[in-house]
Design an enzyme around this catalytic site. Sequence first.
Site, PDB file in Angstrom:
ATOM      1  N   CYS A 174       0.839  -1.197   0.000  1.00  0.00           N
ATOM      2  CA  CYS A 174       0.000   0.000   0.000  1.00  0.00           C
ATOM      3  C   CYS A 174       0.883   1.260   0.000  1.00  0.00           C
ATOM      4  O   CYS A 174       1.498   1.582  -1.003  1.00  0.00           O
ATOM      5  CB  CYS A 174      -0.990  -0.038   1.172  1.00  0.00           C
ATOM      6  SG  CYS A 174      -2.386   1.107   0.967  1.00  0.00           S
ATOM      7  N   GLU A 195      -2.233  -9.172   3.303  1.00  0.00           N
ATOM      8  CA  GLU A 195      -2.607  -9.711   4.621  1.00  0.00           C
ATOM      9  C   GLU A 195      -4.120  -9.740   4.823  1.00  0.00           C
ATOM     10  O   GLU A 195      -4.604 -10.399   5.740  1.00  0.00           O
ATOM     11  CB  GLU A 195      -1.919  -8.910   5.740  1.00  0.00           C
ATOM     12  CG  GLU A 195      -2.501  -7.558   6.052  1.00  0.00           C
ATOM     13  CD  GLU A 195      -2.143  -6.441   5.080  1.00  0.00           C
ATOM     14  OE1 GLU A 195      -2.550  -5.297   5.333  1.00  0.00           O
ATOM     15  OE2 GLU A 195      -1.465  -6.714   4.054  1.00  0.00           O
ATOM     16  N   HIS A 212      -3.814  -5.133  -0.143  1.00  0.00           N
ATOM     17  CA  HIS A 212      -3.312  -5.649   1.137  1.00  0.00           C
ATOM     18  C   HIS A 212      -3.271  -7.177   1.089  1.00  0.00           C
ATOM     19  O   HIS A 212      -4.316  -7.822   1.252  1.00  0.00           O
ATOM     20  CB  HIS A 212      -4.218  -5.189   2.282  1.00  0.00           C
ATOM     21  CG  HIS A 212      -4.073  -3.742   2.605  1.00  0.00           C
ATOM     22  ND1 HIS A 212      -3.159  -3.271   3.519  1.00  0.00           N
ATOM     23  CD2 HIS A 212      -4.708  -2.652   2.113  1.00  0.00           C
ATOM     24  CE1 HIS A 212      -3.248  -1.950   3.586  1.00  0.00           C
ATOM     25  NE2 HIS A 212      -4.174  -1.555   2.733  1.00  0.00           N
TER      26      HIS A 212
END
Length: 202
Positions: free
Chosen positions: A79, A183, A181
Amino acid sequence: MTALIDYGMGNLRSVSKALEKVGIKPLITSDPHIVSKAEAVVLPGVGAFKDAVQNLKKAGLFSAVIRHIEKGKPYLGICLGLQLLFERSYEFGTEEGFGLLEGDVVLLPTTVKVPHIGWNQVWKKKDSRLFENIKDGDYFYFVHSYHVVPKKGEVIATLTDYGINFVSAVEYGNVFGVQFHPEKSQKLGLKVLENFKKVVYG
């Protein structure tokens, strides 16, 4: 050792847990000396570009990350960590980034809802080590208002359609960056991190 950089602006816990799931035990650090010794650096980030630059400089991490990349060691920006690779951002005025990739960071078009939040498709623009065994058009999770505009097309790994075709990942030598993202992107996000692990450790 993989350094996960703590500069007060990353969702470190979730990124750390995701890295651990693919077999990387990251060392969360705000120490530039540890960064200089690391085999790889992961730089996550949420928030404003200018704040990120100021925080990194205050901790002595800004130049440490640049030196790490210039040595040819692997870097993964997530990001804001992607956006910082470029020359400048126009978020709340103008702020200079690492300047390791040519180009700017600009606001998404006003024709779409900003910020861009949610799942969206990623389309490959070149063979990328980061996207091995990931299908063209697979979905990843995004949260952002700004996007990168590289001057050189050769750095672009993937594009995503949101009002425009914006750059959602870059790959250039030892430099990797994703706007989404990993994650928060479930199995496919973990696959991206696993692919980065292969780059670092073989």
